[in-house]
Scaffold this active site. Structure first.
Site, short mmCIF file in Angstrom:
data_model
loop_
_atom_site.label_atom_id
_atom_site.label_comp_id
_atom_site.label_asym_id
_atom_site.label_seq_id
_atom_site.Cartn_x
_atom_site.Cartn_y
_atom_site.Cartn_z
CG HIS A 145 -13.70 2.91 2.75
ND1 HIS A 145 -14.58 3.76 3.44
CD2 HIS A 145 -12.25 3.50 2.99
CE1 HIS A 145 -13.62 4.71 4.11
NE2 HIS A 145 -12.38 4.53 3.75
NE ARG A 165 -11.60 12.45 3.12
CZ ARG A 165 -11.37 10.99 3.07
NH1 ARG A 165 -11.93 10.10 3.41
NH2 ARG A 165 -10.17 10.64 2.77
CG ASN A 214 -2.03 1.16 1.25
OD1 ASN A 214 -1.98 2.00 0.35
ND2 ASN A 214 -2.59 1.23 2.16
CD GLU A 268 -9.15 -1.51 4.08
OE1 GLU A 268 -9.39 -0.76 3.00
OE2 GLU A 268 -8.96 -0.98 5.08
NE ARG A 311 -6.57 1.42 0.06
CZ ARG A 311 -6.48 2.55 0.42
NH1 ARG A 311 -5.42 3.23 0.72
NH2 ARG A 311 -7.64 3.18 0.73
#
Length: 399
Positions: free
Chosen positions: A182, A243, A7, A386, A93
């Site tokens: 996601h 956010r 990643n 993940e 990823r």
């Protein structure tokens, strides 16, 4: 054989090395602060006697090429990966795949160009993800590289869910639509929920909630994503750490007109200064809960707004899905905040969600049901993984 999952961020590379036959983690870690005067290399592994070991090194690492070299050297030093020939593949990823990618994809020159083409949709993430792929191809030229996209799981959304009500040419010519993110996490916990329910994933209707500093909800019908809260970018949807999530689209126009804020300032305001941080000055849910318990009004407001938005999405997705098997909480906040789970589920008994307050309050890192036995819709807490999902999809792609 083994599979290496990478990643790659703008100044970091996270990694995990898996054994393919049983998905055991052989080693994991990260190189951080790439490009700074002193980078940090961390690696944890299990030695031949089954004892957990770790190392930490500090040195200048000028770029991702040297960073991945250090990872390869550490894996060799620890005995986790003596030679690249032990690798079946390297999985990467990639945050944004646009409309081009619906599944994990073997990387070649055409795929690299396609990833480059969608950089305008994810300018903060895709360039770093692409750097990781390019460097890995250089260091492991004979090993298959696989790109696994955060957006791919959501490519099953119907047009009615992913289209915005804007002029058609904006979609056709500029890709303005909802993509969702996601996806790897939602896919992983969805499959785990199906296993816990002892039911085929393809027969499950689920609502999955990935709640961390970034947060998103997904409606899964018969194993496929049919709607998700994030949109063209990760800004849309739930309240997040920094956010804003959903706001009136006219707010930026108002701020531009009355405060003279330019686009760059507005983007920073909504992406990095809003959400929990904007509401109460903190984006650490643990600290926010502590402050709320102490009676701080701003922290209580942050919790209330977050739970209110969550409940709205749960209700909306129940309406979309119809009969629903489970509501699944994951991510750092979803897995650890009993208070937010309690608030999100409160008052939803008439819709079939009956939380067991006592079980929900128990501290655990295990997969578990926190609903009452008679609850028509099960409430599950499932730690996400993940990296494992990327590893599995990487092996499927090369097979």
């Amino acid at each position: 054989m083994k599979v290496l999952v990478l990643n790659s961020g703008s100044s970091s590379i996270k990694f995990q090395l898996f054994q393919c036959d049983d998905w055991g983690v052989l080693a994991s870690g990260a190189v951080t602060r790439i490009g700074e005067s002193e980078a940090l290399m961390r690696c944890a592994w299990t030695d031949a006697e089954g004892v957990q070991q770790s190392l930490e090194q500090r040195a200048a690492i000028p770029d991702h090429h040297r960073g991945l070299q250090r990872i390869a050297e550490a894996l060799a030093q620890t005995g986790s990966l003596a030679d690249a020939s032990e690798l079946l593949a390297v999985g990467h990823r990639v945050v944004h795949g646009g409309e081009a990618f619906h599944a994990p994809t073997l990387v070649d020159d055409d795929i690299i160009e396609a990833i480059r083409q969608v950089i305008p949709l994810a300018p903060l993430h895709n360039p770093a993800n692409l750097d990781g792929i390019l460097v890995a191809r250089e260091l492991f030229p004979s090993i298959p590289q696989v790109a696994v996209f955060d957006t791919a799981f959501h490519q099953t959304m119907p047009r009615t869910a992913y289209r915005y009500a804007v002029p058609d040419y904006l979609y056709r010519e500029h890709g303005v639509r909802r993509y969702g993110f996601h996806g790897t996490s939602h896919h992983y916990v969805g499959r785990r929920a199906a296993e816990l329910l002892d039911k085929p994933f393809e027969q499950c209707n689920l609502i999955t909630l990935h709640l961390g500093n970034g947060a998103s909800a997904t409606a899964i019908r018969e194993g496929s994503s049919i709607d998700t809260s994030m949109g063209m970018t990760p800004l849309e949807g739930l309240v997040m750490g920094t956010r804003s999530g959903d706001i009136d689209p006219a707010v930026p126009f108002y701020l531009s007109k009355h405060l003279g804020l330019d686009n760059e300032t507005l983007e920073g305001l909504l992406n990095r200064q809003s959400g929990l941080l904007g509401l109460c000055g903190d984006n650490d849910m643990r600290e926010i809960q502590r402050r709320a318990e102490a009676g701080e009004e701003a922290a209580e407001l942050a919790l209330g707004v977050t739970a209110h938005r969550l409940k709205k999405y749960i209700g909306a997705y129940l309406a979309e899905l119809g009969p629903t098997d489970a509501l699944v909480f994951t991510g750092g906040i979803g897995e650890n905040s009993a208070e937010l789970r309690l608030r999100a589920c409160a008052g939803l008994e008439h819709l079939g969600i009956h939380l067991d307050a006592g079980v929900n309050a128990e501290v655990s890192t295990q997969e578990r049901a926190v609903s009452r036995p008679e609850s028509p819709i099960k409430v599950l807490v499932i730690p996400t993984n993940e990296e494992l999902q990327i590893a599995r999809e990487t092996v499927e792609a090369v097979s």
